[in-house]
Design a protein around this motif. Structure first.
Motif, PDB file in Angstrom:
ATOM      1  N   MET A 299      54.792  60.500  40.766  1.00 24.09           N
ATOM      2  CA  MET A 299      53.581  60.614  39.977  1.00 24.09           C
ATOM      3  C   MET A 299      52.458  59.855  40.674  1.00 24.09           C
ATOM      4  SD  MET A 299      53.059  59.411  36.041  1.00 24.09           S
ATOM      5  CE  MET A 299      52.907  60.882  35.089  1.00 24.09           C
ATOM      6  N   GLY A 300      51.246  60.467  40.784  1.00 26.49           N
ATOM      7  CA  GLY A 300      50.115  59.856  41.472  1.00 26.49           C
ATOM      8  C   GLY A 300      49.487  58.750  40.642  1.00 26.49           C
ATOM      9  N   ALA A 301      48.742  57.922  41.313  1.00 20.71           N
ATOM     10  CA  ALA A 301      48.058  56.825  40.639  1.00 20.71           C
ATOM     11  C   ALA A 301      46.911  57.372  39.777  1.00 20.71           C
ATOM     12  CB  ALA A 301      47.508  55.851  41.679  1.00 20.71           C
ATOM     13  N   THR A 302      46.668  56.734  38.664  1.00 19.69           N
ATOM     14  CA  THR A 302      45.578  57.113  37.783  1.00 19.69           C
ATOM     15  C   THR A 302      44.274  56.568  38.352  1.00 19.69           C
ATOM     16  OG1 THR A 302      47.064  56.982  35.902  1.00 19.69           O
ATOM     17  CG2 THR A 302      44.716  56.975  35.419  1.00 19.69           C
ATOM     18  N   ARG A 303      43.289  57.442  38.460  1.00 17.30           N
ATOM     19  CA  ARG A 303      41.997  57.017  38.990  1.00 17.30           C
ATOM     20  C   ARG A 303      41.181  56.319  37.909  1.00 17.30           C
ATOM     21  NH1 ARG A 303      39.032  61.775  42.126  1.00 17.30           N
ATOM     22  NH2 ARG A 303      37.607  60.079  42.549  1.00 17.30           N
ATOM     23  N   THR A 304      40.440  55.312  38.320  1.00 16.46           N
ATOM     24  CA  THR A 304      39.507  54.650  37.412  1.00 16.46           C
ATOM     25  C   THR A 304      38.369  55.630  37.151  1.00 16.46           C
ATOM     26  OG1 THR A 304      40.074  52.515  38.362  1.00 16.46           O
ATOM     27  CG2 THR A 304      37.993  52.639  37.158  1.00 16.46           C
ATOM     28  N   PRO A 305      38.071  55.923  35.892  1.00 21.22           N
ATOM     29  CA  PRO A 305      37.016  56.901  35.607  1.00 21.22           C
ATOM     30  C   PRO A 305      35.660  56.503  36.195  1.00 21.22           C
ATOM     31  CG  PRO A 305      38.256  56.375  33.617  1.00 21.22           C
ATOM     32  CD  PRO A 305      38.691  55.406  34.676  1.00 21.22           C
ATOM     33  N   ARG A 306      34.890  57.513  36.586  1.00 25.95           N
ATOM     34  CA  ARG A 306      33.562  57.329  37.160  1.00 25.95           C
ATOM     35  C   ARG A 306      32.696  56.432  36.256  1.00 25.95           C
ATOM     36  NH1 ARG A 306      31.438  61.171  40.378  1.00 25.95           N
ATOM     37  NH2 ARG A 306      29.300  60.783  40.996  1.00 25.95           N
ATOM     38  N   GLY A 307      32.751  56.698  34.959  1.00 26.94           N
ATOM     39  CA  GLY A 307      31.949  55.933  34.007  1.00 26.94           C
ATOM     40  C   GLY A 307      32.262  54.447  34.020  1.00 26.94           C
ATOM     41  N   LYS A 308      33.509  54.095  34.307  1.00 27.55           N
ATOM     42  CA  LYS A 308      33.878  52.673  34.366  1.00 27.55           C
ATOM     43  C   LYS A 308      33.187  51.983  35.544  1.00 27.55           C
ATOM     44  CE  LYS A 308      36.708  52.189  30.913  1.00 27.55           C
ATOM     45  NZ  LYS A 308      36.317  51.374  29.777  1.00 27.55           N
ATOM     46  N   TRP A 309      33.089  52.691  36.676  1.00 22.27           N
ATOM     47  CA  TRP A 309      32.377  52.137  37.836  1.00 22.27           C
ATOM     48  C   TRP A 309      30.905  51.912  37.487  1.00 22.27           C
ATOM     49  CZ3 TRP A 309      34.590  50.308  42.174  1.00 22.27           C
ATOM     50  CH2 TRP A 309      35.884  50.756  42.494  1.00 22.27           C
ATOM     51  N   ILE A 310      30.312  52.888  36.805  1.00 20.49           N
ATOM     52  CA  ILE A 310      28.899  52.787  36.427  1.00 20.49           C
ATOM     53  C   ILE A 310      28.707  51.645  35.433  1.00 20.49           C
ATOM     54  CG2 ILE A 310      27.025  53.981  35.219  1.00 20.49           C
ATOM     55  CD1 ILE A 310      28.160  56.608  36.515  1.00 20.49           C
ATOM     56  N   GLU A 311      29.566  51.578  34.433  1.00 16.13           N
ATOM     57  CA  GLU A 311      29.467  50.510  33.426  1.00 16.13           C
ATOM     58  C   GLU A 311      29.626  49.141  34.074  1.00 16.13           C
ATOM     59  OE1 GLU A 311      32.215  49.154  29.762  1.00 16.13           O
ATOM     60  OE2 GLU A 311      31.531  51.239  29.663  1.00 16.13           O
ATOM     61  N   GLU A 312      30.589  49.015  34.965  1.00 20.77           N
ATOM     62  CA  GLU A 312      30.806  47.733  35.643  1.00 20.77           C
ATOM     63  C   GLU A 312      29.621  47.413  36.554  1.00 20.77           C
ATOM     64  OE1 GLU A 312      32.354  44.233  35.868  1.00 20.77           O
ATOM     65  OE2 GLU A 312      33.346  45.785  34.676  1.00 20.77           O
ATOM     66  N   GLY A 313      29.045  48.444  37.168  1.00 18.41           N
ATOM     67  CA  GLY A 313      27.848  48.251  37.982  1.00 18.41           C
ATOM     68  C   GLY A 313      26.691  47.729  37.149  1.00 18.41           C
ATOM     69  N   LEU A 314      26.518  48.277  35.950  1.00 19.41           N
ATOM     70  CA  LEU A 314      25.455  47.802  35.062  1.00 19.41           C
ATOM     71  C   LEU A 314      25.724  46.377  34.591  1.00 19.41           C
ATOM     72  CD1 LEU A 314      24.832  51.125  33.172  1.00 19.41           C
ATOM     73  CD2 LEU A 314      23.089  49.835  34.442  1.00 19.41           C
ATOM     74  N   ARG A 315      26.980  46.060  34.364  1.00 19.28           N
ATOM     75  CA  ARG A 315      27.346  44.691  33.978  1.00 19.28           C
ATOM     76  C   ARG A 315      27.004  43.725  35.120  1.00 19.28           C
ATOM     77  NH1 ARG A 315      31.991  46.071  31.994  1.00 19.28           N
ATOM     78  NH2 ARG A 315      31.514  46.075  29.794  1.00 19.28           N
ATOM     79  N   ALA A 316      27.335  44.106  36.360  1.00 19.45           N
ATOM     80  CA  ALA A 316      27.022  43.269  37.524  1.00 19.45           C
ATOM     81  C   ALA A 316      25.514  43.143  37.712  1.00 19.45           C
ATOM     82  CB  ALA A 316      27.669  43.852  38.780  1.00 19.45           C
ATOM     83  N   LEU A 317      24.791  44.246  37.518  1.00 22.27           N
ATOM     84  CA  LEU A 317      23.338  44.232  37.619  1.00 22.27           C
ATOM     85  C   LEU A 317      22.742  43.250  36.619  1.00 22.27           C
ATOM     86  CD1 LEU A 317      20.682  45.575  38.722  1.00 22.27           C
ATOM     87  CD2 LEU A 317      20.845  47.097  36.743  1.00 22.27           C
ATOM     88  N   ALA A 318      23.206  43.313  35.382  1.00 25.25           N
ATOM     89  CA  ALA A 318      22.702  42.422  34.332  1.00 25.25           C
ATOM     90  C   ALA A 318      22.989  40.961  34.664  1.00 25.25           C
ATOM     91  CB  ALA A 318      23.318  42.795  32.986  1.00 25.25           C
ATOM     92  N   ALA A 319      24.129  40.718  35.286  1.00 23.50           N
ATOM     93  CA  ALA A 319      24.521  39.340  35.597  1.00 23.50           C
ATOM     94  C   ALA A 319      23.822  38.779  36.824  1.00 23.50           C
ATOM     95  CB  ALA A 319      26.036  39.260  35.784  1.00 23.50           C
ATOM     96  N   GLY A 320      23.553  39.638  37.819  1.00 28.34           N
ATOM     97  CA  GLY A 320      23.040  39.092  39.076  1.00 28.34           C
ATOM     98  C   GLY A 320      22.035  39.933  39.819  1.00 28.34           C
TER      99      GLY A 320
END
Length: 186
Positions: free
Chosen positions: A1-22
């Motif tokens: 069974m292949g690895a589950t990919r992290t959804p695109r939206g999670k990358w965007i959300e985490e990017g916005l979290r990083a943007l807000a922080a720094g």
């Protein structure tokens, strides 16, 4: 069974979290991957490069703080005051969110001071917010000047509330916010 990919939206959300922080400098693929607990290889399955991620973060933010909010407000029906009440509740409920919360908004405003493309996007967002507020306030407030004042106060309180550190005299912050709400809807 292949690895589950992290959804695109999670990358965007985490990017916005990083943007807000720094700020935009804090949005780095390695840092995001680490925060998500994944390898950075998954990033490149969605985004050609960091610039594409930054653009999609701004697209997501722009949609979430304008059209998505307006759709939520409008879907509930009611008159303009009812819609404004709903809008104020939605904004208050999103105070801690990574996309709609004030920290993302503030970080993007800071970024816009140094990047003309971000400044143009911010101008578009603020104009859309003001346009929508005008449509609501003008339905029960016939004075164009008063409509403009109420719109600007609404947006300014939303943005500036995050920076306010002073005491509110004999009233709590919540009490003063309620007084503002009452005054805007009068």
């Amino acid at each position: 069974m292949g690895a589950t990919r992290t959804p695109r939206g999670k990358w965007i959300e985490e990017g916005l979290r990083a943007l807000a922080a720094g700020g935009p400098e804090a949005v780095r693929v390695e840092v995001l991957a680490q925060a998500l607990g994944v390898s950075k290889g998954g990033f490149y399955g969605y985004f050609r490069n960091r610039g594409v991620l930054l653009d999609e973060m701004l697209d997501t933010w722009e949609y979430e703080v304008t059209e998505s909010v307006i759709e939520q407000v409008e879907s509930g029906g009611g008159d303009a005051r009812t819609k404004l009440e709903r809008l104020f509740a939605i904004v208050a409920a999103s105070a801690d969110g990574p996309v709609r919360g004030p920290t993302a908004d503030i970080a993007i405003r800071d970024w816009a001071r140094r990047d003309p493309a971000v400044a143009e996007r911010l101008r578009r967002v603020d104009n859309r917010r003001m346009e929508y507020l005008r449509s609501l306030f003008s339905s029960f407030c016939p004075d164009e000047d008063e409509v403009e004042v109420r719109c600007l106060l609404t947006v300014t309180v939303r943005i500036g509330n995050h920076f306010h550190a002073a005491d509110n005299g004999k009233r709590s912050h919540a009490e003063v916010m309620e007084l503002i709400r009452q005054r805007l809807l009068a």
